[in-house]
Design a protein around this motif. Structure first.
Motif, PDB file in Angstrom:
ATOM      1  N   UNK A  38       0.268   0.560  -0.177  1.00 27.91           N
ATOM      2  CA  UNK A  38      -0.740   1.250  -0.995  1.00 27.91           C
ATOM      3  C   UNK A  38      -1.722   1.998  -0.096  1.00 27.91           C
ATOM      4  N   UNK A  39      -2.096   1.396   1.026  1.00 26.67           N
ATOM      5  CA  UNK A  39      -2.991   2.075   1.977  1.00 26.67           C
ATOM      6  C   UNK A  39      -2.360   3.371   2.458  1.00 26.67           C
ATOM      7  N   UNK A  40      -1.060   3.340   2.715  1.00 28.50           N
ATOM      8  CA  UNK A  40      -0.372   4.554   3.126  1.00 28.50           C
ATOM      9  C   UNK A  40      -0.371   5.607   2.040  1.00 28.50           C
ATOM     10  N   UNK A  41      -0.180   5.175   0.795  1.00 33.36           N
ATOM     11  CA  UNK A  41      -0.230   6.127  -0.323  1.00 33.36           C
ATOM     12  C   UNK A  41      -1.606   6.784  -0.405  1.00 33.36           C
ATOM     13  N   UNK A  42      -2.662   6.004  -0.169  1.00 30.95           N
ATOM     14  CA  UNK A  42      -4.033   6.505  -0.294  1.00 30.95           C
ATOM     15  C   UNK A  42      -4.359   7.569   0.751  1.00 30.95           C
ATOM     16  N   UNK A  43      -3.747   7.476   1.949  1.00 26.26           N
ATOM     17  CA  UNK A  43      -4.046   8.461   2.990  1.00 26.26           C
ATOM     18  C   UNK A  43      -2.897   9.446   3.184  1.00 26.26           C
ATOM     19  N   UNK A  44      -1.949   9.437   2.252  1.00 27.58           N
ATOM     20  CA  UNK A  44      -0.834  10.368   2.315  1.00 27.58           C
ATOM     21  C   UNK A  44      -1.196  11.716   1.740  1.00 27.58           C
ATOM     22  N   UNK A  45      -0.317  12.701   1.912  1.00 32.24           N
ATOM     23  CA  UNK A  45      -0.605  14.057   1.443  1.00 32.24           C
ATOM     24  C   UNK A  45      -0.505  14.238  -0.070  1.00 32.24           C
ATOM     25  N   UNK A  46      -0.034  13.206  -0.773  1.00 32.81           N
ATOM     26  CA  UNK A  46       0.184  13.354  -2.220  1.00 32.81           C
ATOM     27  C   UNK A  46      -0.964  12.801  -3.050  1.00 32.81           C
ATOM     28  N   UNK A  56       1.930  12.010  13.675  1.00 30.71           N
ATOM     29  CA  UNK A  56       1.495  10.986  14.619  1.00 30.71           C
ATOM     30  C   UNK A  56       1.761   9.594  14.075  1.00 30.71           C
ATOM     31  N   UNK A  57       1.511   9.418  12.784  1.00 32.90           N
ATOM     32  CA  UNK A  57       1.777   8.123  12.160  1.00 32.90           C
ATOM     33  C   UNK A  57       3.264   7.785  12.219  1.00 32.90           C
ATOM     34  N   UNK A  58       4.117   8.808  12.104  1.00 30.81           N
ATOM     35  CA  UNK A  58       5.561   8.575  12.166  1.00 30.81           C
ATOM     36  C   UNK A  58       5.980   8.097  13.554  1.00 30.81           C
ATOM     37  N   UNK A  59       5.347   8.659  14.608  1.00 30.44           N
ATOM     38  CA  UNK A  59       5.669   8.208  15.963  1.00 30.44           C
ATOM     39  C   UNK A  59       5.190   6.778  16.190  1.00 30.44           C
ATOM     40  N   UNK A 286       0.820 -10.430  18.201  1.00 33.51           N
ATOM     41  CA  UNK A 286      -0.282  -9.574  17.704  1.00 33.51           C
ATOM     42  C   UNK A 286       0.062  -8.087  17.684  1.00 33.51           C
ATOM     43  N   UNK A 287       0.654  -7.584  18.774  1.00 43.56           N
ATOM     44  CA  UNK A 287       1.019  -6.169  18.802  1.00 43.56           C
ATOM     45  C   UNK A 287       2.152  -5.876  17.826  1.00 43.56           C
ATOM     46  N   UNK A 288       3.080  -6.817  17.714  1.00 41.53           N
ATOM     47  CA  UNK A 288       4.176  -6.651  16.763  1.00 41.53           C
ATOM     48  C   UNK A 288       3.627  -6.525  15.343  1.00 41.53           C
ATOM     49  N   UNK A 289       2.703  -7.397  14.986  1.00 41.85           N
ATOM     50  CA  UNK A 289       2.101  -7.345  13.652  1.00 41.85           C
ATOM     51  C   UNK A 289       1.329  -6.050  13.450  1.00 41.85           C
ATOM     52  N   UNK A 290       0.566  -5.638  14.467  1.00 40.16           N
ATOM     53  CA  UNK A 290      -0.272  -4.445  14.339  1.00 40.16           C
ATOM     54  C   UNK A 290       0.575  -3.202  14.108  1.00 40.16           C
ATOM     55  N   UNK A 291       1.594  -3.006  14.935  1.00 37.23           N
ATOM     56  CA  UNK A 291       2.419  -1.810  14.790  1.00 37.23           C
ATOM     57  C   UNK A 291       3.325  -1.891  13.567  1.00 37.23           C
ATOM     58  N   UNK A 292       3.682  -3.090  13.143  1.00 40.14           N
ATOM     59  CA  UNK A 292       4.442  -3.223  11.908  1.00 40.14           C
ATOM     60  C   UNK A 292       3.606  -2.768  10.722  1.00 40.14           C
ATOM     61  N   UNK A 297       2.351   1.412   6.613  1.00 40.26           N
ATOM     62  CA  UNK A 297       1.390   2.422   6.164  1.00 40.26           C
ATOM     63  C   UNK A 297       2.019   3.811   6.221  1.00 40.26           C
ATOM     64  N   UNK A 298       2.731   4.097   7.300  1.00 41.28           N
ATOM     65  CA  UNK A 298       3.365   5.419   7.428  1.00 41.28           C
ATOM     66  C   UNK A 298       4.430   5.626   6.358  1.00 41.28           C
ATOM     67  N   UNK A 299       5.108   4.549   5.977  1.00 39.71           N
ATOM     68  CA  UNK A 299       6.087   4.646   4.892  1.00 39.71           C
ATOM     69  C   UNK A 299       5.377   4.973   3.583  1.00 39.71           C
ATOM     70  N   UNK A 300       4.254   4.307   3.327  1.00 39.63           N
ATOM     71  CA  UNK A 300       3.485   4.598   2.124  1.00 39.63           C
ATOM     72  C   UNK A 300       3.008   6.032   2.087  1.00 39.63           C
ATOM     73  N   UNK A 301       2.732   6.637   3.242  1.00 35.82           N
ATOM     74  CA  UNK A 301       2.286   8.026   3.296  1.00 35.82           C
ATOM     75  C   UNK A 301       3.360   8.995   2.810  1.00 35.82           C
ATOM     76  N   UNK A 302       4.607   8.581   2.906  1.00 35.86           N
ATOM     77  CA  UNK A 302       5.717   9.444   2.477  1.00 35.86           C
ATOM     78  C   UNK A 302       5.951   9.390   0.971  1.00 35.86           C
ATOM     79  N   UNK A 303       5.340   8.427   0.304  1.00 42.15           N
ATOM     80  CA  UNK A 303       5.623   8.195  -1.114  1.00 42.15           C
ATOM     81  C   UNK A 303       4.797   9.123  -1.994  1.00 42.15           C
ATOM     82  N   UNK A 304       5.472   9.775  -2.923  1.00 49.23           N
ATOM     83  CA  UNK A 304       4.815  10.642  -3.914  1.00 49.23           C
ATOM     84  C   UNK A 304       4.720   9.876  -5.227  1.00 49.23           C
TER      85      UNK A 304
END
Length: 588
Positions: A38-46, A56-59, A286-292, A297-304
């Protein structure tokens, strides 16, 4: 420099909104993963408002995929999978095939190509291991036989999806056709031979990489990490773990042409079999959780979100395949394999969602031109809704278990009992073997502390580090272990046997449990005594560099060694004075 902080801004926005919505999801008794999406949807382009840098989020998400797959490999247990192989392997493979066929059928109703249908079906066929583990832990079902079967089932699915990630690029050209005629034309024009050649080369590269990872990896990776762990530097160990994960993933992609996901999975698999796996998991988590989180979030950004309003029938069709089709298929397969009804219902509830591999697959399918953009929206919508509704699926399957026990108690108690009992015995044997290994390590530490009471000053969490720092050494009777005037190379702990320390014209016997060689290390001077073995001796040797670093991290141990060293120096001085006095009297 405020105009050059896009990376910081993207990470900050991702973390802040993910933490807020993740907390809200948890309060609503939903997996935090829903909040991240949901956070990704909120900051996505849609959606209106803040729009984060999608590229950058995709990388950053690629890093999330690498660490996510590294974690899957790190926690992968071949023994657990072998225990449940009778139901997990045929069940997962059969369920993937049938669910993929459902996806192909659904795609054909929408007029999509075969390639799009296969990508859709594969994406809908694989459930999220992350979501399942969270659900089982919340219900205290993780260590039950049904829980282990569900986890093993999803591990097999993960392995199948790793293979799919390898094969899809090789098959992309053929699958890009819109129907059977197109595929037939491709084969008729001689595309079959080139396809087989491409496929053979791809599989050969994967086989070479897998062979190197399986046969060379267990020798090299633990050796490297043991060397690093012996430095005692926590940050260097964490850095080395991440370097292995990311380096192997990137190197495998560049040299062997396999995906980042496969390379990272094998890196985790190799490390997971070493004695440092628990330490590596704890340091990298910790890093695994953070980047996961950034990945989700980046996946949510792709959702319309508009797809839910514009094409609700298609969304419902996808959701039906995920929550009904897959669950029914999984239940029937378990029953046909003659396992208990309760296990079938557990598997059914576990399969009623999709997650991380679905996102990776649809992203690959989109990049290869196999699936239209609306397919990605439908899969993301299915993931959001199925993950949100997964607690309901577990509640329904739980109620069905109660209903079956009340309506058909004989069937609930007797059907599949033989297979269930055999599985329970096998899991108990594996658990006992694991506990024996853990107990052996614990006993070894206890024996070390019992032999050298001085080491009881070291905190229990750090005592295991001594097993890495100590190096075994031995000496035969009459052998000189230390010579006067030598440079101090380390400190010796006597595990068995005895030595004589010859200083100031006298001999001091040290038995098992004692140590020597510390005074020159503390003073920085050369050796001031000879040490000779008077029995067959076994030592634990602590090198100078390890001694300095370990003592620096444990000042209470350093103080105790200092005190004992000063006492020995005073005793040696007193003995030397007595010897000189006796010598003077004799001369008179």
């Amino acid at each position: 420099m405020h105009h050059e902080v896009t990376l910081i801004a993207t990470i900050a926005v991702c973390f802040v909104l993910a933490s807020i919505f993740g907390y809200m999801a948890d309060r609503l008794r939903l997996p935090p993963l829903v909040g991240y999406l949901v956070a990704g949807v909120m900051i996505g382009p849609f959606t209106p408002g803040i729009v984060a840098d999608g590229a950058l989020a995709a990388q950053l998400a690629e890093m999330g995929v690498i660490l996510l797959m590294f974690g899957v490999g790190l926690h992968f247990s071949a023994s657990d999978l072998l225990a449940v192989r009778g139901v997990a392997v045929p069940g997962a493979i059969g369920q993937i095939v049938l669910a993929t066929l459902l996806g192909v059928g659904l795609a054909s109703m929408w007029g999509w190509s075969i390639g799009a249908g296969i990508v859709l079906g594969l994406s809908l066929s694989v459930a999220s291991t992350v979501v399942l583990l969270k659900a089982l832990e919340e219900r205290n079902l993780l260590n039950t036989p049904s829980g282990r079967v569900a986890v093993g089932w999803l591990i097999v699915e993960d392995l199948a999806m790793v293979l799919a990630l390898v094969l899809l690029p090789a098959l992309a050209e053929m699958l890009a056709g819109s129907g059977a005629g197109t595929v037939s034309e491709h084969v008729a024009e001689g595309g079959s031979s080139s396809l087989l050649l491409t496929l053979a080369i791809t599989l050969a590269k994967v086989a070479v990489f897998a062979a190197l990872a399986i046969f060379l990896g267990p020798k090299v990776v633990p050796w490297v990490l043991t060397k690093v762990a012996r430095t005692g530097s926590r940050e260097l160990f964490t850095l080395s773990v991440l370097a292995l994960a990311v380096g192997i993933a990137y190197g495998s992609a560049e040299v062997f042409g396999v995906s980042f996901a496969l390379g990272a999975f094998f890196a985790g698999l190799v490390l997971g079999e070493s004695h440092l796996s628990h330490k590596a998991a704890a340091e990298s988590l910790p890093l695994q959780d953070a980047f996961s989180v950034v990945f989700f979030v980046s996946v949510g950004m792709l959702f319309d979100p508009s797809v839910i309003v514009e094409d609700p029938i298609a969304v419902l069709g996808v959701l039906a395949v995920i929550m009904v089709g897959k669950s029914v298929i999984g239940f029937l397969i378990v029953i046909l394999l003659r396992y208990p009804v309760s296990m079938g219902l557990m598997v059914a509830g576990s399969l009623a969602q999709i997650g991380e591999f679905s996102f990776i697959l649809v992203g690959l399918g989109l990049s290869l031109g196999l699936i239209p953009t609306e397919g990605q929206d439908l899969i993301l919508a299915g993931a959001l809704l199925s993950i949100t509704l997964n607690p309901l699926a577990f509640y329904v399957t739980g109620e069905l278990q109660k209903w079956v026990r009340q309506r058909w108690p004989a069937v609930a108690a007797g059907y599949g009992r033989a297979h269930h009992d055999a599985l329970v015995q096998e899991l108990a044997r594996i658990r006992a073997a694991q506990e024996a290994r853990d107990e052996a390590r614990h006993v070894r530490i206890q024996e070390l502390v019992a032999t050298f009471p001085l080491l009881s000053l070291v905190p229990p969490d750090d005592q295991e580090e001594l097993l890495l720092l100590f190096r075994p050494a031995s000496a035969s009777p009459g052998e000189r272990v230390i010579r006067t005037g030598d440079r101090a190379d380390g400190m010796y702990f006597i595990s068995s046997g005895a030595v004589e320390v010859r200083v100031g014209g006298r001999a001091i016997r040290l038995d098992a449990g004692s140590f020597f060689g510390e005074m020159a290390l503390l003073s920085g001077s050369r050796r001031t005594a000879d040490v000779i073995a008077v029995d067959f001796c076994e030592f634990q040797f602590l090198e100078r560099r390890d001694f300095t670093q370990f003592m620096a991290r444990h000042p209470e141990l350093r103080a105790a060694v200092d005190t004992m060293a000063r006492e020995r120096i005073e005793a040696n001085r007193a003995a030397s004075a007595v010897t000189q006095e006796n010598g003077a009297e004799a001369a008179q």
